[in-house]
Write an enzyme that holds these catalytic residues in place. Structure first.
Site, mmCIF file in Angstrom:
data_model
loop_
_atom_site.group_PDB
_atom_site.id
_atom_site.type_symbol
_atom_site.label_atom_id
_atom_site.label_comp_id
_atom_site.label_asym_id
_atom_site.label_seq_id
_atom_site.Cartn_x
_atom_site.Cartn_y
_atom_site.Cartn_z
ATOM 1 N N SER A 154 0.837 -1.188 0.000
ATOM 2 C CA SER A 154 0.000 0.000 0.000
ATOM 3 C C SER A 154 0.884 1.256 0.000
ATOM 4 C CB SER A 154 -0.967 -0.051 1.186
ATOM 5 O OG SER A 154 -1.979 0.914 1.075
ATOM 6 N N ASP A 246 -9.417 -3.784 -6.022
ATOM 7 C CA ASP A 246 -8.736 -2.762 -5.237
ATOM 8 C C ASP A 246 -8.803 -1.448 -6.005
ATOM 9 O OD1 ASP A 246 -6.922 -1.156 -3.842
ATOM 10 O OD2 ASP A 246 -5.264 -2.579 -3.949
ATOM 11 N N HIS A 276 -7.852 -4.913 -1.548
ATOM 12 C CA HIS A 276 -6.674 -4.326 -0.919
ATOM 13 C C HIS A 276 -6.436 -4.995 0.440
ATOM 14 C CE1 HIS A 276 -3.812 -0.966 -0.840
ATOM 15 N NE2 HIS A 276 -4.054 -0.877 0.461
#
Length: 305
Positions: A154, A246, A276
């Site tokens: 991320s 995502d 995600h």
């Protein structure tokens, strides 16, 4: 809503999260969000694997943690945790780092970089660069043999991509950038941002909350925040692991394409039917295991170069 794209296990997990009716991160203060994220970080993650050597240390003035299968110095990857630059810590990613160390046979050095809004952009970038330089120039002081690469998930994937670019510019050799569901642009107008804006774990409101706490609008095209804006020629080989459902998947694919167009070797894993942060849900999602294996294999291979 495109819930039909989800695996049954992922859909069931999201349904349980909805029924729990917890406050979303964007409704909390940063301090409250950090506590909530840390409290839930290991609910779905794999149990913390026992390792022969786990040690807390200071790295360029910041707390860090070394993970290794044995106490002797090993080739190492610098790891940057996710959390949108606002949340996340050594603890929230302890299980993930243990898995990478266990499966790769290499050392993982996890960095506790400064968080926004107390320390806005580019504080996290500066901490990452300082740690990268320390590990490259003085590996023995951190108990490693040598630094082979950088990685993260991320926002940590963003930091890893930026660190790889910085290493290229400084002439520092890296064999790998491990980018797990990274953010690579400040724009939120891609098809995946629209398709997965709500109901897929990382929602549009939370992304906006994280961005707003981290960096003013006027500076968001800075390549240190949005590496898709950078010239990527000559950067380290990449392993890119993305989740199909995502909001960030399109920009992750765009970055992999940009790297390939520049002649950078790229191993791409697009994991279908998951959201995600899936790689930290190994208790509930079988897809986490092969993704961890792919990441660890990339680290192991980089150590052979």
């Amino acid at each position: 809503m495109s819930l039909h794209l989800l695996t049954p296990a992922m859909a069931g997990l999201l349904d349980r999260i909805r029924r729990a009716q917890r406050q979303p991160l964007h409704a909390l203060t940063p301090a409250q969000a950090r506590l909530a994220y840390e409290a839930g970080a290991e609910v779905l993650d794999l149990p913390r694997a026992p390792l022969a050597h786990v040690r807390d240390l200071l790295l360029a003035g910041r707390p860090a943690r070394l993970y290794a299968v044995r106490a002797e110095p090993l080739p190492a990857l610098l790891y940057l945790h996710g959390g949108g630059f606002v949340i996340g810590s050594l603890e929230t990613h302890d299980s993930l780092c243990r898995q990478l160390a266990l499966r790769s046979g290499c050392a993982i050095v996890s960095l506790d970089y400064r968080l926004a809004p107390e320390h806005p952009f580019p504080a996290a970038v500066d901490d990452t660069w300082a740690a990268l330089e320390a590990l490259l120039q003085h590996p023995a002081s951190a108990g490693i043999e040598r630094l082979i690469g950088v990685g993260g998930d991320s926002a940590g994937g963003t930091l890893a991509a930026v660190a790889a670019l910085h290493a290229r510019d400084r002439g520092w050799p890296l064999a790998l950038q491990l980018l797990i569901t990274p953010g690579t642009t400040a724009h939120t107008d891609t098809a995946s941002h629209k398709l997965f804006a709500d109901g897929f774990l990382l929602d549009a409101a939370t992304i906006a909350w994280m961005f707003d706490h981290t960096i003013p609008h006027a500076h968001r095209r800075d390549w240190r925040f949005a590496p898709l804006e950078a010239d990527v020629d000559g950067v380290a080989p990449a392993c890119v692991i993305l989740a199909e459902c995502d909001p960030l998947v399109d920009e992750g694919l765009a970055y992999a394409d940009r790297l390939r167009a520049a002649g950078v070797p790229v191993a791409l894993e697009l994991v279908r039917g998951v959201t995600h942060d899936f790689i930290k849900m190994g208790r509930a999602l079988r897809e986490a295991q092969p993704a961890l294996a792919a990441a660890a294999a990339a680290i192991h291979e980089a150590a052979q170069t």
